[in-house]
Enzyme design. Structure first.
Site, mmCIF file in Angstrom:
data_model
loop_
_atom_site.group_PDB
_atom_site.id
_atom_site.type_symbol
_atom_site.label_atom_id
_atom_site.label_comp_id
_atom_site.label_asym_id
_atom_site.label_seq_id
_atom_site.Cartn_x
_atom_site.Cartn_y
_atom_site.Cartn_z
ATOM 1 N N ARG A 259 2.730 -5.270 -12.981
ATOM 2 C CA ARG A 259 1.842 -5.858 -12.239
ATOM 3 C C ARG A 259 2.625 -6.638 -11.224
ATOM 4 O O ARG A 259 3.111 -7.547 -12.001
ATOM 5 C CB ARG A 259 0.684 -6.550 -12.622
ATOM 6 N N HIS B 146 -3.991 -0.263 -6.128
ATOM 7 C CA HIS B 146 -4.495 -0.528 -7.537
ATOM 8 C C HIS B 146 -5.061 0.896 -8.172
ATOM 9 O O HIS B 146 -6.154 1.018 -8.181
ATOM 10 C CB HIS B 146 -5.440 -1.659 -7.627
ATOM 11 N N GLN C 206 -7.503 0.877 -11.022
ATOM 12 C CA GLN C 206 -8.782 0.640 -11.032
ATOM 13 C C GLN C 206 -9.630 2.013 -10.130
ATOM 14 O O GLN C 206 -10.806 1.914 -10.547
ATOM 15 C CB GLN C 206 -8.676 -0.698 -10.048
ATOM 16 N N ASP D 244 -14.658 -7.096 -3.298
ATOM 17 C CA ASP D 244 -13.657 -7.416 -3.918
ATOM 18 C C ASP D 244 -13.452 -9.123 -3.531
ATOM 19 O O ASP D 244 -14.261 -9.458 -2.594
ATOM 20 C CB ASP D 244 -12.238 -7.059 -3.778
ATOM 21 N N CYS E 148 -14.409 -4.792 -9.111
ATOM 22 C CA CYS E 148 -13.273 -4.740 -9.964
ATOM 23 C C CYS E 148 -13.097 -5.750 -10.886
ATOM 24 O O CYS E 148 -12.353 -5.657 -12.007
ATOM 25 C CB CYS E 148 -11.908 -4.589 -9.233
ATOM 26 N N ARG F 204 -11.740 0.857 -17.476
ATOM 27 C CA ARG F 204 -10.464 0.355 -17.182
ATOM 28 C C ARG F 204 -9.427 0.925 -18.366
ATOM 29 O O ARG F 204 -8.562 1.288 -18.204
ATOM 30 C CB ARG F 204 -10.248 -1.140 -16.913
#
Ligand code: NVA
Length: 302
Positions: free
Chosen positions: A95, A122, A125, A215, A255, A283
């Site tokens: 990340r 991402h 996700q 988001d 998310c 996830r």
């Protein structure tokens, strides 16, 4: 050939289906039996939990690395960090703030490099979100609609690409300046979206959609822009009225972490159409299925 997953379209549509099938398989292959996975996190996370447990489910041993332990491009270049870790591990997952760091690591090693979130994308996700959408509507999603409201974030890009690869129409209702670049909308059309569009008007954002998604208004690393962004995004909050415009069986995704009362109301987040907890649970399946596919594909082709 070593396969990496830096953005969802590193997989072709058939490969994405193979990954989704592995995610839902009750019998994960222990592709990491007795092997290591290096997990680098430059940003705070809960993703550590889903990724570490995915590695454990594949029989492997995760090693969690914080910025001070690796200091990418400080103590050592991104390439040399990756080369060193590849001496001991079968996968590197990271990340990072800067997506190009992932590209440089991927270019330096012959083990899979997996994006656990960058400023650009991402993909894990997006895989979790597809699993959640498929649980609702079945595996054939062609002709359904995904509507993204708010900031065109890393999550938005990957989800747009992923939905496009399922033949879904994709709409982004975002304020100007925070909207998808034309090249991304073109890419979504190329990937199979029957239509891919941006509209800055939130008034009927929810209209006719099957999947309504948002988001945070400011992502990790953008906290200093909070005061600037809040008034711009205020009209883009997902609330009951917006969800009521959607198809009667529409679902809401996020998310997480959610900023309750900002991008989404409690009523929607905790309401009957919200699927945010199954989405969070997915996830783990997404990480496990993707890692399993990447390791097998990389070694089969070698
Ligand atoms: N766009 C958010 C997603 C968090 C999972 C961020 O980058 O902080």
């Amino acid at each position: 050939m070593t396969r990496h997953l830096l953005e969802i379209d590193d997989l072709n549509p058939e490969e994405l289906h193979q990954v989704l099938d592995r995610c839902t398989s009750a019998h994960p292959v222990h592709v990491l039996d007795g092997r290591g996975a290096a997990l680098i996190f430059e940003k705070p996370n809960r993703t550590r939990n889903s990724t570490e447990m995915a590695v454990v489910e594949l029989g492997g041993h995760p090693i969690y690395l914080t910025p001070d332990q690796v200091d990418i491009d400080g103590r050592e270049s991104a390439e040399d960090v990756a080369r060193t870790l590849a001496c001991y591990h079968s996968v590197i997952a990271a990340r990072v703030f800067d997506h190009t760091v992932l590209e440089r690591m991927a270019g330096a090693v012959t083990i899979p490099v997996v994006n656990l979130l960058s400023d650009l994308s991402h993909p894990l996700q997006a895989i979790a979100d597809l699993l959640t959408i498929r649980a609702e509507y079945g595996p054939d999603l062609a002709g359904r609609t995904m509507t993204w409201v708010g900031d065109y974030s890393n999550v938005a890009r990957s989800l747009g690409f992923a939905c496009a690869m399922q033949g879904m129409g994709v709409r982004f209702t975002c304020p100007d300046g925070y909207a998808p670049p034309a090249a991304d909308l073109e890419r979504m059309a190329e990937l199979g979206a029957p239509w891919a569009e941006h509209d800055d008007d939130p008034a009927d954002a929810g209209k006719g959609t099957h999947v309504l998604v948002t988001d945070a208004w400011y992502s990790m690393g953008q906290e200093a822009e909070k005061a600037l962004r809040k008034p711009i995004f205020e009209p883009y909050r997902v609330d009951r009225a917006m969800l009521d415009q959607a198809e009667p069986d529409a679902i809401f995704l996020h998310c997480l972490p959610a900023h309750r009362g900002e991008e989404v109301t409690d009523e929607v987040l905790d309401g009957p159409q919200s699927r945010v907890w199954p989405e969070a649970q997915n996830r783990l399946a997404a990480a496990r299925g993707a890692l399993e596919w990447l390791v097998l594909a990389s070694e089969t082709d070698r």
